[in-house]
Design an enzyme around this catalytic site. Structure first.
Site, PDB file in Angstrom:
ATOM      1  CE  LYS A 172       1.730   3.301   5.810  1.00  0.00           C
ATOM      2  NZ  LYS A 172       1.281   2.125   5.066  1.00  0.00           N
ATOM      3  CG  ASP A 191      -4.044  -6.019   0.061  1.00  0.00           C
ATOM      4  OD1 ASP A 191      -4.208  -4.832  -0.281  1.00  0.00           O
ATOM      5  OD2 ASP A 191      -3.789  -6.353   1.233  1.00  0.00           O
ATOM      6  CG  HIS A 201      -1.739  -1.191   1.407  1.00  0.00           C
ATOM      7  ND1 HIS A 201      -1.977  -1.753   2.641  1.00  0.00           N
ATOM      8  CD2 HIS A 201      -2.407  -1.965   0.505  1.00  0.00           C
ATOM      9  CE1 HIS A 201      -2.751  -2.813   2.496  1.00  0.00           C
ATOM     10  NE2 HIS A 201      -3.026  -2.966   1.215  1.00  0.00           N
TER      11      HIS A 201
END
Length: 185
Positions: free
Chosen positions: A70, A166, A61
């Site tokens: 992140k 996904d 992602h």
């Protein structure tokens, strides 16, 4: 606290100080000033928690045009955590690196903007906590296929549990250039 460089200059493996004794351990999972000294100068605005069962694969992602950095850590269990350089024009475009994160090793993975991110659960249950530098925006959601042969990730599982989304993402080379971040040297 230690930080180890990866194949990508801005991506770091961080080993926070864990104070262990017979009861377990205590650690700071984020301290803006200390992480800034390591090179993580990101302002985080959202925290997420993912619960996954063994062989779940989430990813790969990314968010665009507002990218997300992140800081990933496993609270319980173990995962194989992966990033892929998706910055158009990068000399490492399409290359990946992966590390094992677990509650035992207490390591963190700093994922800078411009990378797709995914992981697979290696334990019966994996609780994954991650901080994000931008709020999730459904209209900016992007992804690349987890088994893209041109990327060639060596996943440690063979038959993953996948979401419908996904399972159907395009290969990296099929993503339009205007839907990918640009490389800035």
């Amino acid at each position: 606290m230690k930080a180890e460089k990866t194949a990508f200059q801005a991506a770091l493996i961080i080993e926070p100080d864990a104070f262990r004794d017979k009861r377990g351990y205590f650690m700071e999972t984020y301290h803006e000033e200390k992480y800034g000294h390591l090179g993580v100068k990101t302002h985080f605005v959202q925290d997420n928690l993912s619960y996954s069962v063994r062989s779940t694969l989430r990813g790969l992602h990314y968010q665009y045009p507002k990218g997300q950095a992140k800081l990933v850590q496993v609270i319980k269990g173990e995962i194989f955590d992966v990033i892929v350089d998706i910055r158009w024009g990068s000399p490492k475009f399409g290359q990946w690196t992966g590390i094992n994160l677990s509650d035992e090793n207490a390591r963190q993975f700093y994922v800078p903007e411009g990378f797709a991110h995914g992981f697979c659960a290696l334990s019966d249950v994996a609780l994954v906590h991650y901080k994000c530098s931008e709020f999730y925006a459904p209209e900016g959601e992007g992804g690349i296929l987890w088994c893209d042969a041109s990327v060639g990730i060596n996943w440690p599982i063979s038959d993953p549990l996948l979401s419908d989304k996904d399972r159907t993402y395009p290969c990296l080379n099929d993503v339009p250039q205007n839907r990918l971040p640009s490389y800035e040297s």
